[in-house]
Design a protein around this motif. Structure first.
Motif, PDB file in Angstrom:
ATOM      1  N   GLY A 107      12.582   8.392  11.937  1.00  0.00           N
ATOM      2  CA  GLY A 107      11.922   7.107  12.077  1.00  0.00           C
ATOM      3  C   GLY A 107      11.347   6.693  10.744  1.00  0.00           C
ATOM      4  N   HIS A 108      11.080   5.415  10.588  1.00  0.00           N
ATOM      5  CA  HIS A 108      10.454   4.974   9.340  1.00  0.00           C
ATOM      6  C   HIS A 108       9.015   4.540   9.601  1.00  0.00           C
ATOM      7  N   THR A 109       8.189   4.683   8.592  1.00  0.00           N
ATOM      8  CA  THR A 109       6.766   4.353   8.734  1.00  0.00           C
ATOM      9  C   THR A 109       6.396   3.041   8.063  1.00  0.00           C
ATOM     10  N   ASP A 110       7.272   2.480   7.228  1.00  0.00           N
ATOM     11  CA  ASP A 110       6.949   1.194   6.615  1.00  0.00           C
ATOM     12  C   ASP A 110       7.191   0.056   7.594  1.00  0.00           C
ATOM     13  N   ALA A 143       6.027   7.713   0.284  1.00  0.00           N
ATOM     14  CA  ALA A 143       6.149   9.096   0.746  1.00  0.00           C
ATOM     15  C   ALA A 143       6.781   9.193   2.129  1.00  0.00           C
ATOM     16  N   SER A 144       7.535  10.272   2.321  1.00  0.00           N
ATOM     17  CA  SER A 144       8.162  10.600   3.607  1.00  0.00           C
ATOM     18  C   SER A 144       7.727  12.004   4.016  1.00  0.00           C
ATOM     19  N   THR A 145       7.721  12.257   5.318  1.00  0.00           N
ATOM     20  CA  THR A 145       7.330  13.559   5.861  1.00  0.00           C
ATOM     21  C   THR A 145       8.499  14.166   6.619  1.00  0.00           C
ATOM     22  N   VAL A 146       8.794  15.448   6.343  1.00  0.00           N
ATOM     23  CA  VAL A 146       9.915  16.139   6.986  1.00  0.00           C
ATOM     24  C   VAL A 146       9.436  17.486   7.507  1.00  0.00           C
ATOM     25  N   ALA A 147       9.889  17.847   8.691  1.00  0.00           N
ATOM     26  CA  ALA A 147       9.582  19.165   9.264  1.00  0.00           C
ATOM     27  C   ALA A 147      10.783  19.646  10.055  1.00  0.00           C
ATOM     28  N   LEU A 182      10.103   8.360   7.536  1.00  0.00           N
ATOM     29  CA  LEU A 182      10.632   7.932   6.248  1.00  0.00           C
ATOM     30  C   LEU A 182       9.979   6.670   5.694  1.00  0.00           C
ATOM     31  N   ALA A 183       9.952   6.611   4.380  1.00  0.00           N
ATOM     32  CA  ALA A 183       9.487   5.424   3.665  1.00  0.00           C
ATOM     33  C   ALA A 183      10.631   4.432   3.473  1.00  0.00           C
ATOM     34  N   PRO A 216       0.794  -1.232   0.000  1.00  0.00           N
ATOM     35  CA  PRO A 216       0.000   0.000   0.000  1.00  0.00           C
ATOM     36  C   PRO A 216       0.821   1.273   0.000  1.00  0.00           C
ATOM     37  N   GLY A 217       2.106   1.171   0.311  1.00  0.00           N
ATOM     38  CA  GLY A 217       2.937   2.369   0.385  1.00  0.00           C
ATOM     39  C   GLY A 217       2.750   3.109   1.696  1.00  0.00           C
ATOM     40  N   GLU A 218       3.480   4.205   1.844  1.00  0.00           N
ATOM     41  CA  GLU A 218       3.483   4.959   3.102  1.00  0.00           C
ATOM     42  C   GLU A 218       2.751   6.288   3.002  1.00  0.00           C
TER      43      GLU A 218
END
Length: 440
Positions: free
Chosen positions: A86-89, A66-70, A150-151, A36-38
């Protein structure tokens, strides 16, 4: 939710729900984009960060990946920045094997259950909880913090950390240190001492495909050039090989600390006796004493009465820092001249020293929440996204603090059935991370 209600919610209050909600987002990584992806997790995290005033950005390296950065401004932006990643997968899970559905985020027996509970949506949730609380209460960190969710870490990070490092290095401008997964968890020695293992090193990897070409033919006829036979003999040699013990700096430091904690000299020539003292973490520590090569997949043939012309195998190879050349030489000797090997994915080993202000901050934060805590360095037998960030000159540590019950097989939770994290461990981690940020 009203503003007054939102301000009343602390990181400890919401960390469990954050962890459960992340687990319920299926981010299974099969290594071939078939999952399904991230993206859904990236959007969820971005929403949670935007709610408290941050401006997160989503980076999609491939549809759905997809990855999220802030970035959070610190009290002193002139100081070098800290990365928390951290990774989300997650690795796939077969629901039929589990006590509670792996994507339910069920709470049972004092734990949050589900795929990713320790690898590593627990740390993702703790980071979100701490940052959201600090933003709500207006508590700036001492220096800039970059957050990266991260993915693709479970398949080597190509579509996550590696993509960001190669294509968007400006995101990490000024970052000199980082903390991430698989470190900061506890090992109870006795009632007076609890060790917290901080990852300062990790083995390198050679995920490889082995191929043998032979002579195809009828299964009923004599064939002295059978590719399957040749490959299986090579794989058998590899799988049964006893790799020699190689004492790296980090492992030596860990064993010295363990010897002091146990009050018992540890004999490097008798590591089996040493590992017997470690309980559940023995399998994690034991794998850092040697190079290793684990056969994981076999493939050949298409019909029972046809001898195929080719056979293949996949091997998960891991080498210690400083021992890559020795590993590859031993590998080729064991496989023999008929076996062709090629890397499916490779990456370097890492090792840093266990010292400096960041390590002091870990010690202080842990002891404030657990008076019998002692942080010690250890080597991770696997790999993390730290390998990519090291290319930017960032000094990386594994520090995702968890106080664990002695009976929990924490090492067995990674990629295992019935993965779970104690609720008390999550709230403990929030308190430690919050203190750590203040000290860092």
């Amino acid at each position: 939710m009203s503003e007054s209600t939102a301000r009343a919610v602390s990181g400890q209050d919401e960390v469990v729900d954050l962890c459960r909600e992340l687990i319920r987002i299926d981010t299974s990584n099969y290594g071939d984009h078939s999952g399904p992806g991230e993206r859904a997790a990236a959007e969820y995290i971005a929403e949670k960060l935007a709610e408290v005033g941050l401006e997160p950005k989503i980076f999609e390296s491939h549809p759905g990946r997809a990855s999220t950065v802030a970035r959070i401004e610190g009290e002193d932006p002139s100081r070098p920045a800290l990365l928390i990643h951290g990774h989300t997968d997650v690795v796939p899970a077969n629901a039929d094997d589990w006590t509670h559905h792996p994507f339910s985020g069920e709470i049972a027996d004092g734990c949050v259950w589900g795929r990713g509970a320790v690898d590593m949506k627990d740390m993702d949730a703790m980071t979100l909880a701490v940052i959201r609380d600090r933003m709500r209460t207006g508590r700036k960190p001492p220096r800039d913090i970059v957050l990266a969710f991260l993915a693709d870490e479970e398949a080597g990070g190509t579509y996550g950390a590696r993509h960001l490092v190669d294509k968007h290095p400006d995101l990490f401008e000024g970052v000199t240190e980082a903390i991430g997964e698989v470190g900061g968890f506890s090992f109870t020695v006795n009632e007076q001492l609890r060790l917290y293992l901080v990852e300062t090193a990790q083995k390198g990897m050679h995920w490889m495909r082995l191929t043998v070409d032979g002579t195809a033919g009828h299964g009923s006829m004599t064939n002295n050039d059978n590719a399957i036979t040749e490959l299986c003999e090579a794989v058998g040699r590899l799988g049964r090989h006893k790799w020699p013990v190689r004492m790296t700096k980090t492992v030596r430091s860990f064993l010295d600390e363990l010897s002091d904690a146990l009050g018992t000299p540890l004999d490097p020539e008798d590591m089996d006796a040493t590992l017997a003292k470690l309980g559940g973490i023995a399998k994690m520590v034991g794998a850092t004493l040697r190079n290793s090569a684990a056969p994981t997949m076999l493939g050949a043939g298409y019909k029972v009465n046809v001898i195929p012309g080719q056979a293949t195998a996949h091997v998960d190879g891991r080498f210690l820092p400083g021992y890559e050349e020795e590993f590859l030489a031993d590998l080729d000797r064991l496989l023999g001249p008929r076996v062709k090997r090629e890397d499916v994915h490779g990456d370097k080993a890492l090792e840093t020293s266990f010292d400096g202000d960041l390590v002091d901050a870990m010690q202080i934060a842990l002891r404030a929440e657990d008076p019998i805590a002692r942080a010690v360095p250890y080597m991770l037998s696997g790999g993390t996204d730290a390998k990519s960030f090291d290319d930017l000159g960032i000094r990386c540590f594994g520090f995702a603090p968890l106080k664990l019950p002695p009976e929990l097989d924490f090492a067995g939770m990674f990629h295992g059935v019935d993965e779970r994290v104690p609720v008390d461990g999550l709230t403990f981690g929030v308190r430690v991370l919050d203190r750590f940020i203040d000290q860092s």
